[in-house]
Motif scaffolding. Structure first.
Motif, short mmCIF file in Angstrom:
data_model
loop_
_atom_site.label_atom_id
_atom_site.label_comp_id
_atom_site.label_asym_id
_atom_site.label_seq_id
_atom_site.Cartn_x
_atom_site.Cartn_y
_atom_site.Cartn_z
N HIS A 187 48.41 13.88 -5.32
CA HIS A 187 47.11 13.79 -5.97
C HIS A 187 47.09 12.60 -6.93
CE1 HIS A 187 43.56 14.88 -8.32
NE2 HIS A 187 43.29 15.83 -7.44
N PRO A 188 46.01 11.80 -6.96
CA PRO A 188 45.99 10.60 -7.82
C PRO A 188 46.06 10.91 -9.31
CG PRO A 188 43.83 11.02 -6.82
CD PRO A 188 44.80 11.91 -6.13
N GLU A 189 45.75 12.14 -9.72
CA GLU A 189 45.79 12.50 -11.13
C GLU A 189 47.03 13.31 -11.50
OE1 GLU A 189 42.18 14.50 -12.14
OE2 GLU A 189 40.91 12.77 -11.74
N TRP A 190 48.00 13.32 -10.58
CA TRP A 190 49.21 14.15 -10.79
C TRP A 190 49.91 13.80 -12.09
CZ3 TRP A 190 54.53 12.88 -10.74
CH2 TRP A 190 55.40 13.95 -10.60
N LEU A 191 50.23 12.54 -12.32
CA LEU A 191 50.96 12.13 -13.51
C LEU A 191 50.14 12.38 -14.77
CD1 LEU A 191 53.45 10.83 -14.78
CD2 LEU A 191 52.43 8.58 -14.33
N LYS A 192 48.86 12.12 -14.69
CA LYS A 192 47.97 12.31 -15.85
C LYS A 192 48.03 13.75 -16.36
CE LYS A 192 43.05 13.06 -16.65
NZ LYS A 192 41.69 12.94 -16.07
N TRP A 193 47.91 14.71 -15.45
CA TRP A 193 47.87 16.11 -15.89
C TRP A 193 49.24 16.63 -16.27
CZ3 TRP A 193 43.71 18.29 -17.59
CH2 TRP A 193 42.47 17.82 -17.14
N GLN A 194 50.32 16.14 -15.66
CA GLN A 194 51.66 16.50 -16.11
C GLN A 194 51.84 16.10 -17.57
OE1 GLN A 194 54.51 18.00 -14.50
NE2 GLN A 194 52.94 18.70 -13.07
N ARG A 195 51.47 14.87 -17.89
CA ARG A 195 51.60 14.40 -19.27
C ARG A 195 50.69 15.17 -20.22
NH1 ARG A 195 51.45 7.93 -17.87
NH2 ARG A 195 53.72 7.57 -17.79
N TYR A 196 49.49 15.48 -19.76
CA TYR A 196 48.52 16.16 -20.62
C TYR A 196 49.07 17.49 -21.12
CZ TYR A 196 44.37 18.60 -22.24
OH TYR A 196 43.48 19.32 -23.00
N TYR A 197 49.66 18.27 -20.24
CA TYR A 197 50.14 19.60 -20.66
C TYR A 197 51.46 19.52 -21.43
CZ TYR A 197 46.30 21.49 -17.99
OH TYR A 197 45.05 21.78 -17.53
N LEU A 198 52.21 18.45 -21.25
CA LEU A 198 53.38 18.24 -22.12
C LEU A 198 52.92 17.92 -23.54
CD1 LEU A 198 55.74 16.15 -19.80
CD2 LEU A 198 55.94 18.57 -20.41
N ASP A 199 51.83 17.16 -23.65
CA ASP A 199 51.28 16.84 -24.97
C ASP A 199 50.49 18.00 -25.58
OD1 ASP A 199 52.29 14.26 -24.90
OD2 ASP A 199 50.49 13.43 -23.96
N ASN A 200 49.94 18.86 -24.70
CA ASN A 200 49.08 19.95 -25.16
C ASN A 200 49.50 21.27 -24.50
OD1 ASN A 200 46.74 18.27 -26.57
ND2 ASN A 200 47.16 17.29 -24.60
N PRO A 201 50.69 21.76 -24.82
CA PRO A 201 51.17 22.98 -24.14
C PRO A 201 50.28 24.19 -24.36
CG PRO A 201 52.57 22.42 -26.01
CD PRO A 201 51.66 21.26 -25.79
N ASP A 202 49.57 24.25 -25.48
CA ASP A 202 48.67 25.38 -25.72
C ASP A 202 47.50 25.40 -24.73
OD1 ASP A 202 50.14 26.39 -27.81
OD2 ASP A 202 49.06 25.24 -29.33
N ALA A 203 47.20 24.25 -24.12
CA ALA A 203 46.09 24.17 -23.18
C ALA A 203 46.51 24.53 -21.75
CB ALA A 203 45.49 22.76 -23.19
#
Length: 627
Positions: free
Chosen positions: A480-496
């Motif tokens: 998926h083209p957004e794979w890396l983006k969302w992996q990083r997002y949840y590392l930065d925002n684990p509560d989300a």
């Protein structure tokens, strides 16, 4: 004795050790891996567990595990979908060949065979090297990839063996007190796997002789409730082969299993008995099912041709376990209340710290004993699968000892949670993370305790050969083209991190392909998100097939389909399990016209609204029909 020096030394050629050595070398570190056997891969090859469990979903097939599955698909023309216990079964020699080829591609990776560790060399609180019978190897970072956590014992590093009581970690499934079960089975029972062969209905397979220690009565009822055919198809492989790793009155062997951490003589005694136990089971199968079935020939490398159907060593489900900076407990692997995934772990600095993941159910083996465990399963894609959970970096790192990481079943995990973390794909992910961590420590000239976890996570996510996810997101396949983006997002925002494991990524992406054959029929919706396809072809020998999806786009289309909808699917049938793995799905509105099902979004909110509206429309349609 030959003295060698390297950046990274991996001791043990099992699943985790092999992955660690490959990843460290691919990162550029000079690496040596020392194995006892002539095959690398451990559980996946030399132990014969060629029907691996867990991480089946497309979104979970990342890193070295995903690369391994793709390599198997390329090298096994018959495909991988043959048994009913796993969606991936293959000849063990094929797996061993893949690992050997990967090693050969790396000039900075040296593989030494036929050696076991005899002594761990230390300087103050730091591990500096390992002595073998013919080698003494010094390294900056050493990884324990042995099947039983041998370096932990040799280096006198604090570790666990056996059960923890409920008061230690407050685990819901742990016993309150020591009892007959904990005394009889301090750890889960290993299995000495072997391969049977179907020699043909009119053939006479070579006779399987009973071993010196033979008690056939203990196998009575092995396939009761299943039938002989389903019993064999449990681990069906290509070429008329069957992997025999059967828990019910089968070849699990746990008698005095504590001998595995005693003297070499005690270990040898246990091994001899475990092998005889499996030979006895093989003899029992042949006497009950006939000489059509016999031991497969020339499977595993051995000088004794009569033993070539038996794995090179037992399938160990548990080992010594590190007492690390963090510990995976049962709470770490259970779903969030009301959700489908486990919480993301954090380290002492509050950072999200996952470096690997798995999703297999919590599975414990104690022959003759039913041990209740807190359930951790869910329905996804028409099939039961386990709750996704993650492994924190701190579970790989000793509390104080420097110069060492663990990369096998020997991570810092409780006895209860080990039932989920021990599975092959998870251990492969753990090995990849440990190998990357070791290489980064060499690059930074630091100790594993000092390595920033986010640097490790980024290195795994951006690996040039086998990028590995660290956060399980069920609707986000690695292409998926957004794979890396969302992996990083949840590392930065684990509560989300979403409770259902689905992120709000782009909905117009599809990785569906017309793989396999095309089938048309009527969709039937079963209880608990099950799906059945009634074929339009009335000449088909089997009229109905369960539908299974591994890709998120297909899963969501199945959820959107109405009861009785005419559909066309592309995929591969599995006659052992009676299912069809769907790679592509289309609605048929009327004869000759197909409609592409496109969910409005793959996020939680709008998708649930869509399902509610679709259900409401079905109810209205039903009312009109009743009128």
């Amino acid at each position: 004795m030959l003295q060698l020096k390297t950046d990274i030394l991996v001791v043990g050629g099992g699943t985790g050790g092999t992955a660690a050595a490959l990843q460290a070398a691919r990162r550029g570190a000079n690496t040596i891996i020392v194995s006892e056997f002539s095959w690398l891969g451990g559980m996946l090859t030399s132990a014969g567990v060629v029907a691996p469990d867990g991480n089946e979903l497309a979104a979970l097939q990342t890193g070295l595990w995903g690369a391994y599955i793709r390599a198997l698909q390329q090298q096994q023309p018959e495909g991988l979908n043959h048994s009913w216990v796993s969606l991936f079964t293959y000849h063990p020699r094929t797996g061993a060949t893949i690992f050997s080829q990967w090693v050969e591609q790396l000039p900075n990776l040296q593989w030494i065979q036929g050696q076991i560790p005899l002594e761990v060399l230390k300087q103050d609180n730091r591990v500096t090297g390992v002595r073998f019978a013919e080698y003494e190897i010094a390294a900056k970072i050493i990884l324990d990839g042995t099947e039983l956590g041998d370096l932990l014992a040799l280096a006198d590093i604090p570790h666990r063996w056996g059960w923890e009581l409920q008061k230690e970690f407050n685990e819901p499934s742990a016993p309150a007190e020591l009892n007959a079960l904990t005394e009889r089975y301090p750890v889960q029972a290993p299995t000495w796997v072997f391969l049977l062969k179907d020699y043909g209905e009119s053939a006479q397979a070579p006779e399987i002789t009973p071993p010196p220690l033979h008690h056939p009565e203990q196998f009575i009822g092995a396939w009761e409730g299943y039938g002989a055919k389903k019993f064999l198809n449990y681990g069906r492989l290509p070429g008329g082969l069957f992997m025999i790793n059967w828990p019910k009155c089968g070849n699990d062997y746990g008698e005095k299993v504590g001998r595995l951490v005693e003297s070499p003589a005690a270990i040898e005694e246990f091994h001899k008995e475990a092998l005889w136990h499996s030979q006895s089971f093989a003899h029992f199968i042949q006497t009950q099912l006939g000489r059509r079935y016999g031991l497969a020939e020339g499977v595993f490398p051995t000088q004794d041709a009569t033993k070539s159907a038996f794995a090179l060593h037992p399938y160990y489900r548990e080992s010594r376990r590190l007492q690390g900076r963090g510990t995976v407990t049962e709470q770490s692997i259970l779903p969030i209340p009301g959700g489908c995934v486990a919480t993301l772990p954090r380290n002492g600095r509050g950072e999200a710290s996952p470096v690997a993941f798995g999703n297999y159910a919590n599975d414990h083996h104690y022959p003759g004993v039913k041990f209740p465990l807190r359930p951790k399963s869910m329905r996804w894609g028409g099939r039961w699968t386990g709750t996704p959970f993650t492994i924190p970096y701190d579970a790989l790192v000793p509390m104080e000892t420097e110069g060492l990481l663990v990369c096998e079943k020997n991570i810092s995990v409780s006895h209860i949670a080990n039932g989920s973390t021990r599975l092959q794909p998870t251990v492969m992910n753990i090995g990849q993370a440990a190998g990357m961590a070791a290489a980064l420590c060499v690059e930074r000239n630091c100790q594993p305790q000092e390595l920033p976890v986010r640097e490790l996570q980024e290195a795994l996510l951006q690996d040039s050969i086998a990028p590995a996810a660290v956060v399980p997101l069920l609707n986000l396949p690695p292409e998926h083209p957004e794979w890396l983006k969302w992996q990083r997002y949840y590392l930065d925002n684990p509560d989300a991190y979403p409770m259902d494991g689905n992120c709000l990524c782009r909905s117009d992406f599809s990785s569906e392909v017309e793989v396999g054959e095309r089938y048309e029929g009527t969709l039937r919706r079963l209880k608990e998100k099950g799906y059945l396809l009634q074929l339009k072809d009335r000449t088909a020998a089997k009229k109905s097939w369960s539908l299974i999806a591994l890709r998120p786009e297909v899963n969501q289309k199945l959820e959107c389909c109405a009861e009785g909808q005419e559909i066309a699917v592309w995929g591969n049938r599995n006659f052992s399990g009676g299912w069809l793995v769907v790679e592509k799905l289309r609605e048929i509105e009327r004869e000759g016209e197909e409609k592409q099902l496109v969910p409005q979004t793959v996020g939680r909110g709008t998708f649930f609204i869509q399902r509610i509206l679709k259900g409401f429309l079905r109810k209205i349609k039903g009312l009109k029909l009743r009128k």
